[in-house]
Enzyme design. Structure first.
Site, PDB file in Angstrom:
ATOM      1  N   GLU A 136       0.827  -1.212   0.000  1.00 22.95           N
ATOM      2  CA  GLU A 136       0.000   0.000   0.000  1.00 22.95           C
ATOM      3  C   GLU A 136       0.861   1.261   0.000  1.00 22.95           C
ATOM      4  O   GLU A 136       1.627   1.492   0.943  1.00 22.95           O
ATOM      5  CB  GLU A 136      -0.904   0.018   1.239  1.00 22.95           C
ATOM      6  CG  GLU A 136      -1.762   1.272   1.332  1.00 22.95           C
ATOM      7  CD  GLU A 136      -2.561   1.335   2.625  1.00 22.95           C
ATOM      8  OE1 GLU A 136      -3.487   2.163   2.702  1.00 22.95           O
ATOM      9  OE2 GLU A 136      -2.260   0.559   3.559  1.00 22.95           O
TER      10      GLU A 136
ATOM     11  N   GLN B 122      -9.731   0.997  -0.312  1.00 27.00           N
ATOM     12  CA  GLN B 122     -10.152   1.622   0.940  1.00 27.00           C
ATOM     13  C   GLN B 122     -10.588   3.062   0.689  1.00 27.00           C
ATOM     14  O   GLN B 122     -10.109   3.715  -0.243  1.00 27.00           O
ATOM     15  CB  GLN B 122      -9.012   1.595   1.962  1.00 27.00           C
ATOM     16  CG  GLN B 122      -8.656   0.183   2.412  1.00 27.00           C
ATOM     17  CD  GLN B 122      -7.505   0.150   3.399  1.00 27.00           C
ATOM     18  OE1 GLN B 122      -6.577   0.956   3.323  1.00 27.00           O
ATOM     19  NE2 GLN B 122      -7.550  -0.779   4.334  1.00 27.00           N
TER      20      GLN B 122
ATOM     21  N   ASP C 117      -5.663   2.647  -1.585  1.00 23.58           N
ATOM     22  CA  ASP C 117      -6.302   3.481  -0.573  1.00 23.58           C
ATOM     23  C   ASP C 117      -6.580   4.850  -1.199  1.00 23.58           C
ATOM     24  O   ASP C 117      -5.654   5.622  -1.469  1.00 23.58           O
ATOM     25  CB  ASP C 117      -5.395   3.613   0.645  1.00 23.58           C
ATOM     26  CG  ASP C 117      -6.067   4.318   1.809  1.00 23.58           C
ATOM     27  OD1 ASP C 117      -6.666   5.391   1.583  1.00 23.58           O
ATOM     28  OD2 ASP C 117      -5.998   3.809   2.947  1.00 23.58           O
TER      29      ASP C 117
ATOM     30  N   GLU D 229     -11.960   2.915   5.989  1.00 23.65           N
ATOM     31  CA  GLU D 229     -10.828   3.126   6.879  1.00 23.65           C
ATOM     32  C   GLU D 229     -10.730   4.621   7.186  1.00 23.65           C
ATOM     33  O   GLU D 229      -9.823   5.310   6.738  1.00 23.65           O
ATOM     34  CB  GLU D 229      -9.523   2.611   6.261  1.00 23.65           C
ATOM     35  CG  GLU D 229      -8.390   2.552   7.291  1.00 23.65           C
ATOM     36  CD  GLU D 229      -7.031   2.241   6.670  1.00 23.65           C
ATOM     37  OE1 GLU D 229      -6.231   1.563   7.325  1.00 23.65           O
ATOM     38  OE2 GLU D 229      -6.779   2.678   5.542  1.00 23.65           O
TER      39      GLU D 229
END
Length: 254
Positions: free
Chosen positions: A137, A198, A172, A234
């Site tokens: 990530e 996310q 993300d 998240e």
């Protein structure tokens, strides 16, 4: 209908992990994920997952010593990095978790790059017998200054260099909007290597219903790209988690 996973590293973080899993089920989430569950016996987590019918989508390798943010790209720390990979894969196996995010840490340069490649090769080999995907990530330079992995293109290059098909990108939206923007094209460019998505608002990392990103648009892009897995919520609640969930039925209906 879009489905959602509750990231229990942030949501219901005041509860023991098994109770947070139950809270996520009661709130209507379709799955859960977490950061570092290791202080909770795996059998307790597995029991809560079985009770609720939820799946744990992912967990992280430990960060390392105080002030560190992962070990996998740190030269001369391979024994520690691989011990934490083994710990994460074993815990994931015991709770039926489908992926492990291997955290790179604060590093830069070619030696860090080669170290990361070697540790990811090790992680993929360790995870394969259990059907577990390894995730990497990119993190943004404001929340994680000096983190080795910073962009989606850098992640794509690393994934292309690893001869395993169980390595994927954790996309993300919060981090990548800050670092790159143009998320519609980023999602399309990297669709084949994305293992998890996310969401959170930008720039405050709050609920995904305000700020720079319109997640109704992001979800339409993902739908057009054939994405059918849960999106990971998240975000950092600014009040008790149950009081922050007004976005959930709205985005679920998009």
């Amino acid at each position: 209908m879009t489905t959602f996973s509750a990231n229990l590293g942030f949501l219901w973080a005041d509860l023991p992990l098994p109770d947070a899993i139950r809270a996520a089920k009661a709130a209507g989430f379709d799955a859960v994920e977490c950061h570092w569950p290791y202080d909770t016996p795996a059998e307790h987590v597995a029991a809560a997952l079985a009770e609720t019918g939820l799946t744990m989508l992912g967990l992280n390798t430990l960060r390392g010593k105080a002030g560190e943010n992962g070990l996998a790209a740190l030269p001369d720390r391979e024994p520690e990095a691989r011990a934490e990979i083994d710990r994460a894969v074993d815990y994931a196996r015991r709770i039926g978790c489908g992926s492990v995010h291997v955290m790179a840490g604060f590093a830069e340069g070619d030696q860090a790059h080669q170290t990361f490649l070697g540790n990811l090769d090790y992680a993929c080999r360790a995870a394969r017998p259990h059907g577990i995907t390894i995730l990497i990530e990119p993190l943004n330079r404001y929340d994680a200054p000096g983190y080795f992995l910073r962009t989606s293109d850098q992640a794509a290059s690393i994934i292309a260099a690893i001869p395993h098909d169980n390595l994927a990108l954790m996309f993300d939206c919060y981090h990548l909007q800050i670092m790159e923007g143009d998320l519609s094209r980023r999602l399309a460019a990297h669709r084949e290597i994305i293992g998890h998505v996310q969401i959170a608002s930008v720039p405050d990392r709050g609920t995904p219903d305000h700020g720079e990103l319109d997640y109704r648009h992001i979800m339409a892009v993902l739908r057009d790209l054939g994405w059918e897995r849960p999106l990971g919520a998240e975000y950092k609640p600014q009040q008790p988690t149950d009081q922050t969930l007004g976005w959930l039925p709205v985005l679920r209906s998009v």
